[in-house]
Design a protein around this motif. Sequence first.
Motif, PDB file in Angstrom:
ATOM      1  N   ARG A   5       0.834  -1.202   0.000  1.00  0.00           N
ATOM      2  CA  ARG A   5       0.000   0.000   0.000  1.00  0.00           C
ATOM      3  C   ARG A   5       0.868   1.250   0.000  1.00  0.00           C
ATOM      4  NH1 ARG A   5      -1.304   2.993   4.311  1.00  0.00           N
ATOM      5  NH2 ARG A   5      -3.030   4.457   4.076  1.00  0.00           N
ATOM      6  N   GLY A   6       0.493   2.226  -0.819  1.00  0.00           N
ATOM      7  CA  GLY A   6       1.140   3.522  -0.799  1.00  0.00           C
ATOM      8  C   GLY A   6       2.645   3.435  -0.985  1.00  0.00           C
ATOM      9  N   SER A   7       3.368   4.153  -0.142  1.00  0.00           N
ATOM     10  CA  SER A   7       4.818   4.226  -0.254  1.00  0.00           C
ATOM     11  C   SER A   7       5.508   2.906   0.082  1.00  0.00           C
ATOM     12  CB  SER A   7       5.352   5.323   0.673  1.00  0.00           C
ATOM     13  OG  SER A   7       4.809   6.581   0.345  1.00  0.00           O
ATOM     14  N   THR A   8       4.803   2.031   0.789  1.00  0.00           N
ATOM     15  CA  THR A   8       5.392   0.736   1.102  1.00  0.00           C
ATOM     16  C   THR A   8       5.729  -0.033  -0.173  1.00  0.00           C
ATOM     17  OG1 THR A   8       4.167   0.606   3.177  1.00  0.00           O
ATOM     18  CG2 THR A   8       5.002  -1.465   2.286  1.00  0.00           C
ATOM     19  N   ARG A   9       4.915   0.141  -1.194  1.00  0.00           N
ATOM     20  CA  ARG A   9       5.137  -0.572  -2.450  1.00  0.00           C
ATOM     21  C   ARG A   9       6.518  -0.252  -3.020  1.00  0.00           C
ATOM     22  NH1 ARG A   9       1.841  -2.560  -6.854  1.00  0.00           N
ATOM     23  NH2 ARG A   9       2.996  -2.410  -8.815  1.00  0.00           N
ATOM     24  N   GLY A  10       6.828   1.019  -3.160  1.00  0.00           N
ATOM     25  CA  GLY A  10       8.120   1.400  -3.718  1.00  0.00           C
ATOM     26  C   GLY A  10       9.280   0.974  -2.838  1.00  0.00           C
ATOM     27  N   TRP A  11       9.115   1.113  -1.518  1.00  0.00           N
ATOM     28  CA  TRP A  11      10.186   0.745  -0.581  1.00  0.00           C
ATOM     29  C   TRP A  11      10.496  -0.745  -0.679  1.00  0.00           C
ATOM     30  CZ3 TRP A  11      13.755   3.401   1.687  1.00  0.00           C
ATOM     31  CH2 TRP A  11      14.425   2.907   2.811  1.00  0.00           C
ATOM     32  N   PHE A  12       9.440  -1.573  -0.717  1.00  0.00           N
ATOM     33  CA  PHE A  12       9.662  -3.016  -0.804  1.00  0.00           C
ATOM     34  C   PHE A  12      10.205  -3.413  -2.173  1.00  0.00           C
ATOM     35  CE2 PHE A  12       8.369  -7.268  -2.043  1.00  0.00           C
ATOM     36  CZ  PHE A  12       8.859  -8.019  -0.988  1.00  0.00           C
ATOM     37  N   LEU A  13       9.659  -2.862  -3.237  1.00  0.00           N
ATOM     38  CA  LEU A  13      10.101  -3.261  -4.574  1.00  0.00           C
ATOM     39  C   LEU A  13      11.539  -2.819  -4.847  1.00  0.00           C
ATOM     40  CD1 LEU A  13       6.878  -2.705  -6.721  1.00  0.00           C
ATOM     41  CD2 LEU A  13       7.823  -4.857  -5.833  1.00  0.00           C
ATOM     42  N   ASN A  14      11.963  -1.729  -4.254  1.00  0.00           N
ATOM     43  CA  ASN A  14      13.379  -1.347  -4.364  1.00  0.00           C
ATOM     44  C   ASN A  14      14.265  -2.396  -3.702  1.00  0.00           C
ATOM     45  OD1 ASN A  14      12.904   1.008  -5.779  1.00  0.00           O
ATOM     46  ND2 ASN A  14      12.856   2.307  -3.961  1.00  0.00           N
ATOM     47  N   TRP A  15      13.839  -2.872  -2.540  1.00  0.00           N
ATOM     48  CA  TRP A  15      14.587  -3.944  -1.876  1.00  0.00           C
ATOM     49  C   TRP A  15      14.603  -5.201  -2.732  1.00  0.00           C
ATOM     50  CZ3 TRP A  15      13.005  -8.829  -0.460  1.00  0.00           C
ATOM     51  CH2 TRP A  15      13.900  -9.553   0.338  1.00  0.00           C
ATOM     52  N   LEU A  16      13.459  -5.537  -3.302  1.00  0.00           N
ATOM     53  CA  LEU A  16      13.356  -6.733  -4.133  1.00  0.00           C
ATOM     54  C   LEU A  16      14.276  -6.632  -5.344  1.00  0.00           C
ATOM     55  CD1 LEU A  16      11.605  -9.384  -4.160  1.00  0.00           C
ATOM     56  CD2 LEU A  16      10.207  -8.238  -5.895  1.00  0.00           C
ATOM     57  N   GLU A  29      17.038  -5.088  -5.587  1.00  0.00           N
ATOM     58  CA  GLU A  29      18.434  -5.257  -5.169  1.00  0.00           C
ATOM     59  C   GLU A  29      18.750  -6.685  -4.777  1.00  0.00           C
ATOM     60  OE1 GLU A  29      19.180  -2.560  -2.008  1.00  0.00           O
ATOM     61  OE2 GLU A  29      18.918  -0.748  -3.238  1.00  0.00           O
ATOM     62  N   GLN A  30      17.830  -7.333  -4.092  1.00  0.00           N
ATOM     63  CA  GLN A  30      18.111  -8.642  -3.509  1.00  0.00           C
ATOM     64  C   GLN A  30      17.622  -9.820  -4.360  1.00  0.00           C
ATOM     65  OE1 GLN A  30      20.015  -8.879  -0.797  1.00  0.00           O
ATOM     66  NE2 GLN A  30      20.122  -6.638  -0.763  1.00  0.00           N
ATOM     67  N   HIS A  31      16.503  -9.642  -5.052  1.00  0.00           N
ATOM     68  CA  HIS A  31      15.924 -10.734  -5.839  1.00  0.00           C
ATOM     69  C   HIS A  31      15.369 -10.189  -7.157  1.00  0.00           C
ATOM     70  CE1 HIS A  31      16.151 -13.518  -2.410  1.00  0.00           C
ATOM     71  NE2 HIS A  31      15.775 -12.488  -1.675  1.00  0.00           N
ATOM     72  N   PRO A  32      16.216  -9.629  -8.004  1.00  0.00           N
ATOM     73  CA  PRO A  32      15.733  -8.990  -9.237  1.00  0.00           C
ATOM     74  C   PRO A  32      14.958  -9.924 -10.154  1.00  0.00           C
ATOM     75  CG  PRO A  32      18.111  -9.306  -9.287  1.00  0.00           C
ATOM     76  CD  PRO A  32      17.676  -9.583  -7.888  1.00  0.00           C
ATOM     77  N   ALA A  33      15.241 -11.207 -10.108  1.00  0.00           N
ATOM     78  CA  ALA A  33      14.544 -12.159 -10.977  1.00  0.00           C
ATOM     79  C   ALA A  33      13.061 -12.273 -10.634  1.00  0.00           C
ATOM     80  CB  ALA A  33      15.207 -13.534 -10.875  1.00  0.00           C
ATOM     81  N   LEU A  34      12.657 -11.798  -9.437  1.00  0.00           N
ATOM     82  CA  LEU A  34      11.257 -11.899  -9.016  1.00  0.00           C
ATOM     83  C   LEU A  34      10.410 -10.705  -9.444  1.00  0.00           C
ATOM     84  CD1 LEU A  34      11.589 -13.323  -5.389  1.00  0.00           C
ATOM     85  CD2 LEU A  34      11.032 -14.558  -7.489  1.00  0.00           C
ATOM     86  N   LEU A  35      11.026  -9.668  -9.973  1.00  0.00           N
ATOM     87  CA  LEU A  35      10.263  -8.456 -10.298  1.00  0.00           C
ATOM     88  C   LEU A  35       9.160  -8.737 -11.318  1.00  0.00           C
ATOM     89  CD1 LEU A  35      13.058  -5.736 -10.390  1.00  0.00           C
ATOM     90  CD2 LEU A  35      11.133  -5.862  -8.793  1.00  0.00           C
ATOM     91  N   ARG A  36       9.465  -9.537 -12.310  1.00  0.00           N
ATOM     92  CA  ARG A  36       8.447  -9.840 -13.326  1.00  0.00           C
ATOM     93  C   ARG A  36       7.259 -10.552 -12.684  1.00  0.00           C
ATOM     94  NH1 ARG A  36       9.285 -13.380 -18.921  1.00  0.00           N
ATOM     95  NH2 ARG A  36       7.111 -13.196 -19.645  1.00  0.00           N
ATOM     96  N   ARG A  37       7.543 -11.508 -11.807  1.00  0.00           N
ATOM     97  CA  ARG A  37       6.466 -12.231 -11.138  1.00  0.00           C
ATOM     98  C   ARG A  37       5.628 -11.290 -10.277  1.00  0.00           C
ATOM     99  NH1 ARG A  37       2.335 -15.327 -11.017  1.00  0.00           N
ATOM    100  NH2 ARG A  37       2.076 -16.645  -9.169  1.00  0.00           N
ATOM    101  N   TYR A  38       6.261 -10.341  -9.621  1.00  0.00           N
ATOM    102  CA  TYR A  38       5.519  -9.390  -8.797  1.00  0.00           C
ATOM    103  C   TYR A  38       4.642  -8.471  -9.634  1.00  0.00           C
ATOM    104  CZ  TYR A  38       7.025 -10.477  -4.090  1.00  0.00           C
ATOM    105  OH  TYR A  38       7.183 -11.092  -2.866  1.00  0.00           O
ATOM    106  N   ARG A  39       5.106  -8.121 -10.817  1.00  0.00           N
ATOM    107  CA  ARG A  39       4.260  -7.324 -11.714  1.00  0.00           C
ATOM    108  C   ARG A  39       3.016  -8.110 -12.093  1.00  0.00           C
ATOM    109  NH1 ARG A  39       9.322  -5.306 -13.799  1.00  0.00           N
ATOM    110  NH2 ARG A  39       9.412  -6.978 -15.344  1.00  0.00           N
ATOM    111  N   GLN A  40       3.152  -9.428 -12.237  1.00  0.00           N
ATOM    112  CA  GLN A  40       1.999 -10.257 -12.543  1.00  0.00           C
ATOM    113  C   GLN A  40       1.060 -10.372 -11.351  1.00  0.00           C
ATOM    114  OE1 GLN A  40       4.060 -13.858 -13.592  1.00  0.00           O
ATOM    115  NE2 GLN A  40       4.280 -13.311 -15.763  1.00  0.00           N
TER     116      GLN A  40
END
Length: 337
Positions: free
Chosen positions: A258-269, A271-282
């Motif tokens: 929710r809100g700013s938490t989304r950007g904060w968590f996805l920035n961490w993701l 950095e740490q697990h870039p291969a998961l970004l596509r799955r999170y977009r889904q």
Amino acid sequence: MRWQSQTLEADDGALPGLERAGFVRSVQTPEFEGITFHEVLCKSALNKVNGGDLPFNWTINPMRGCSHACTYCFARTTHEYLDLDAGNDFDNQIVVKTNVAAVLRRELHKRSWHRETVALGSNTDPYQRAEGRYRLMPGIIGALTESGTGFSVLTKGTLMRRDLPLLTQAARQVPVHLAVSIAIMDPELHAGLESGTPSPRARLELVRALADAGFAVNVMVAPVIPCLTDTRSHLDELLGAIAEAGAASVVAFPMHLRGSTRGWFLNWLAEQHPALLRRYRQLYGRGTSVTPEYSAWLRGRIEPLLEKHGLNRERQAEPEVRAAVSHTPDPQLALFA
């Protein structure tokens, strides 16, 4: 404890939002390296929850911001109301309502108070590290108990164990419901996602201590983080440990961004697990909640494990569980906090 050259008259750069919050002073101390405490005088302690089908109408938040530093914390956005950011400021700039217990006592003695159940830990954790310095909870517990007001507490903080005698005494006079949040067993993930919290093992020991004292402890396995903490092996290990610690029941639900938490968590993701970004977009698209399909899949995975470990959802109808997880600025988002 030696405060670092702070006086009430000092120009300590309070932000406009803090001035509105009854700002008194900002202090730092070596015992809490990297953290600034902003002491404020609150005008009210009880917060009315407006709207929604919630099992409680009132909350108390002794502090704003949280040194637990959970990357996924849904409450991060609330720091922006004080002109502080939802990232590092939320973790390191802690607003402390130093007079909260005294104000609460006055409010509870009003004729208009009807002793409705009060929820603590519904926004930021009342047993975060700062509680060890400010000791706000004993006064809050005492005020609620003396007024005949039942309450619930949700925490990740093992400082609750300090107040176990007070909580046990209070439970003899008013309804007291306790819940502990444990979402991650993996040490590496714990260090990356909730670096300021006590270890999962320490929280399991807290569950055991509360259960041994006679409390029916509820454990929040929340949030379940897609692709990271939703494996069968992780959930089975975690739920087994929770059951062994003596918990009465478990609530589990997927992460809400929710809100700013989304950007904060996805920035961490990223950095740490870039291969998961596509799955999170889904899974999340541009929204705040996972897809209904994922939610249904997760229920199908968790429910047999709850049954296996005797932590069935049917045993979770008690109001303290719902009270502990449901308070967000938008009640419709409660299940995805």
